[in-house]
Design an enzyme around this catalytic site. Structure first.
Site, PDB file in Angstrom:
ATOM      1  N   LYS A  47       0.823  -1.207   0.000  1.00 55.95           N
ATOM      2  CA  LYS A  47       0.000   0.000   0.000  1.00 55.95           C
ATOM      3  C   LYS A  47       0.858   1.258   0.000  1.00 55.95           C
ATOM      4  O   LYS A  47       1.911   1.294   0.640  1.00 55.95           O
ATOM      5  CB  LYS A  47      -0.879   0.028   1.262  1.00 55.95           C
ATOM      6  CG  LYS A  47      -2.009  -0.980   1.254  1.00 55.95           C
ATOM      7  CD  LYS A  47      -2.835  -0.836   2.524  1.00 55.95           C
ATOM      8  CE  LYS A  47      -3.816  -1.972   2.714  1.00 55.95           C
ATOM      9  NZ  LYS A  47      -4.957  -1.942   1.800  1.00 55.95           N
ATOM     10  N   GLY A  59     -10.428  -2.363   9.125  1.00 58.03           N
ATOM     11  CA  GLY A  59      -9.979  -2.517  10.498  1.00 58.03           C
ATOM     12  C   GLY A  59     -11.108  -2.575  11.512  1.00 58.03           C
ATOM     13  O   GLY A  59     -10.886  -2.352  12.702  1.00 58.03           O
ATOM     14  N   GLY A 111     -13.480  -4.964   6.401  1.00 55.29           N
ATOM     15  CA  GLY A 111     -14.304  -5.500   7.489  1.00 55.29           C
ATOM     16  C   GLY A 111     -14.671  -6.965   7.365  1.00 55.29           C
ATOM     17  O   GLY A 111     -15.461  -7.481   8.142  1.00 55.29           O
ATOM     18  N   SER A 138      -7.656  -7.076   8.542  1.00 58.39           N
ATOM     19  CA  SER A 138      -7.378  -7.468   9.922  1.00 58.39           C
ATOM     20  C   SER A 138      -8.046  -8.778  10.297  1.00 58.39           C
ATOM     21  O   SER A 138      -7.672  -9.413  11.272  1.00 58.39           O
ATOM     22  CB  SER A 138      -7.883  -6.368  10.854  1.00 58.39           C
ATOM     23  OG  SER A 138      -7.569  -5.106  10.326  1.00 58.39           O
TER      24      SER A 138
END
Lengths: 322, 205
Positions: free
Chosen positions: A103, A175, A240, A262
């Site tokens: 990224k 996240g 998510g 995550s």
């Protein structure tokens, strides 16, 4: 066959050269968008070190995305989030055979150039990192390495494609372990695609002009996308995703594949969860297989997750108006 | 009898190959269909199969989990025509190792006697397009799209070399098995897909 709508054949990122006296072309839209097509029906996993990258490869990930911190940790840490350490990216590139992505900050041309020089396989101009330029995204036609961008709506997606993005992903809310925003974004893009397609089918060109102005993109890309009835580049879901059922649901909404941030390495059962999310993405339309995948994980070990309404930092808003 | 072709739909650019086969069938005016196939049952029904481009580690691990790998191997050994594209050619190979990482533990069909090098031309920035030729298939020029492509360093005595690029072998054939390092499905030229449809049609009748 590959849709090449919006392609710029004179882009700076295209390199025409002789390899042992044979003519070759690098960085063309066919090669950059084609790379994204090879990722289809797969899972790209966020990783922060070699150990996680090997777990991802073993689980059947199609690529790994290298970050300094997982998005949930970025959220907790605050401060400025930048591109990952080049040394770690290189270590991972030397350890896995699957593609390695990394990224850079929105609008940070030189972070992207550094990643291109590092030879990562794809650059993610990402809202998970702190934006460097709120007004301008990177002009991605200058790059030989393909770039993926996030989008919450068809307008954002088409603006990024006109800047040279070779792949789009939903933004979701990174996240959080909360898939709600990714679902909202993909449904919105699908609704808007249906709308412009029906306008195109009705032959109302003036209404397409109106939409192009509203979207802040060219008439051409609106018309060509409307004709195609889908984005002219591969479209993944991101933001998510925490469970196999999350992944299967997004695939059922027409996503070409999945990014997991995550959700895997923040869970206490990372290895099983990585396997399970890959299984559910591949076999999303076979409910017994998705159940089998969901059974491999333990909900008590899922990341706790955050309610999007309570967030101080909404990463999805970053770069959204530009 | 209608020709029933399949594209292995585990991971990769499945739809692109279905579209190319469909337009090849139309152009040749053959009575046939093409569908995506995944389960052992679906695979057992087809007269020819394309293993598409994608990630070979992903396709290998998932087709092992699914029980697909075993039936694929049996069908190909019994003579089913198969076209392996990029990752698909990796899947067909007897041995594969990565240019940088070396040999890793990945499930393969181990059916085509070739020594294969993955990511042989470098990473994505080195991916390239160039004109190649497949003369023995009756295709004098073809736009070769190489994406993190493999190459073949050595072939068994009964494997025919179809094409080379800068001394590296990029396309091979052994009876019913074809492997190519580039992506015909990303171009509008369907001549290689037509060759494959014809091969499957001839072997069926």
């Amino acid at each position: 066959m590959l849709p090449l709508y919006g392609e710029r054949t004179n882009a700076k990122g295209i390199i025409s050269e002789k390899l042992n006296s044979v003519d070759t072309l690098r960085g063309s839209s066919t090669l950059k968008r084609g790379f994204a097509h090879m990722q289809k029906n797969g899972v790209v996993m966020d990783v922060t070190n070699v150990e996680q990258a090997l777990i991802a490869q073993e689980a059947g990930a199609v690529s790994v995305m290298v970050l300094d911190k997982l998005p949930s940790e970025v959220r907790k840490a605050g401060g400025v989030a930048r591109t990952a350490s080049i040394r770690i990216i290189e270590e991972i590139m030397d350890s896995v055979t699957i593609p390695v992505m990394a990224k850079c900050r929105i609008g940070h041309v030189n972070e992207a150039l550094v990643l291109q020089e590092t030879d990562v396989d794809m650059i993610d101009e990402s809202e998970v990192l702190t934006p460097a330029d709120e007004l301008h995204h990177i002009w991605k036609w200058d790059f030989t390495t393909p770039v993926v961008n996030g989008a919450r709506s068809l307008a954002e997606a088409l603006r990024r494609i006109e800047e040279g993005a070779s792949m789009i992903r939903t933004k979701g809310e990174p996240g959080t372990g909360n898939v709600a925003e990714a679902i909202t974004h993909i449904k919105k893009v699908n609704d808007e695609l249906r709308t412009i397609k029906s306008i195109y089918d009705s032959g109302d060109n003036q209404d397409l002009v109106r939409i192009a102005r509203e979207f802040k993109v060219s008439y051409d890309i609106v018309e060509q996308t409307a004709k195609l009835g889908r984005l002219p580049v591969v479209n993944f879901a991101a933001g998510g995703i925490a469970t196999p059922a999350d992944a299967a649901y997004l695939m059922s909404l027409g996503c070409d594949g999945i990014f997991v941030g995550s959700g895997i390495f923040n869970a206490d059962d990372a290895q099983e969860r990585a396997n399970a999310i890959v299984l559910a993405t591949t076999f999303w339309n076979e409910s017994d297989k998705v159940k089998e995948a969901q059974k491999m994980i333990d909900e008590r070990q899922s990341m706790l997750g955050l309610d999007v309404k309570t967030l101080d930092l909404r990463m999805q808003d970053r770069g959204g108006s530009a | 009898m209608s020709l029933n072709l399949g594209v292995l739909s585990i991971q990769g650019d499945i739809l692109e190959n279905i579209l190319s086969v469909q337009s090849a069938i139309n152009a040749l005016d053959i009575n046939g269909t093409v569908t995506s196939v995944r389960t052992p049952d679906e695979i057992s029904q087809v007269d020819g199969l394309i293993i598409p481009g994608g990630e070979s580690t992903t396709i290998g691990q998932l087709s092992l989990a699914n029980g697909t790998l075993k039936i694929l191997k049996e069908k190909i050994e019994q003579g089913m025509p198969v076209l392996g594209i990029c990752a698909g050619m990796v899947m067909l190979s007897k041995t594969a190792q990565d240019k940088v990482v070396g040999k890793i533990d990945q499930p393969l069909l181990e059916i085509l006697d070739i020594k294969l090098e993955r990511n042989s031309f470098g990473r994505q920035r080195e991916s390239f397009e160039t004109d190649i030729s497949l003369t023995s298939l009756g295709i004098p020029t073809f736009n070769g799209v190489f994406i993190r492509a493999p190459s073949i360093s050595d072939v068994g005595s009964d494997v025919e070399i179809l094409s080379k690029f800068n001394e590296k072998i990029i396309a091979v054939k052994k009876d019913n098995i074809i492997g190519v390092a580039f992506h015909p499905e990303l171009t509008t030229d369907t001549s290689l897909h037509k060759y494959f449809v014809n091969l499957a049609n001839t072997l069926k009748n």
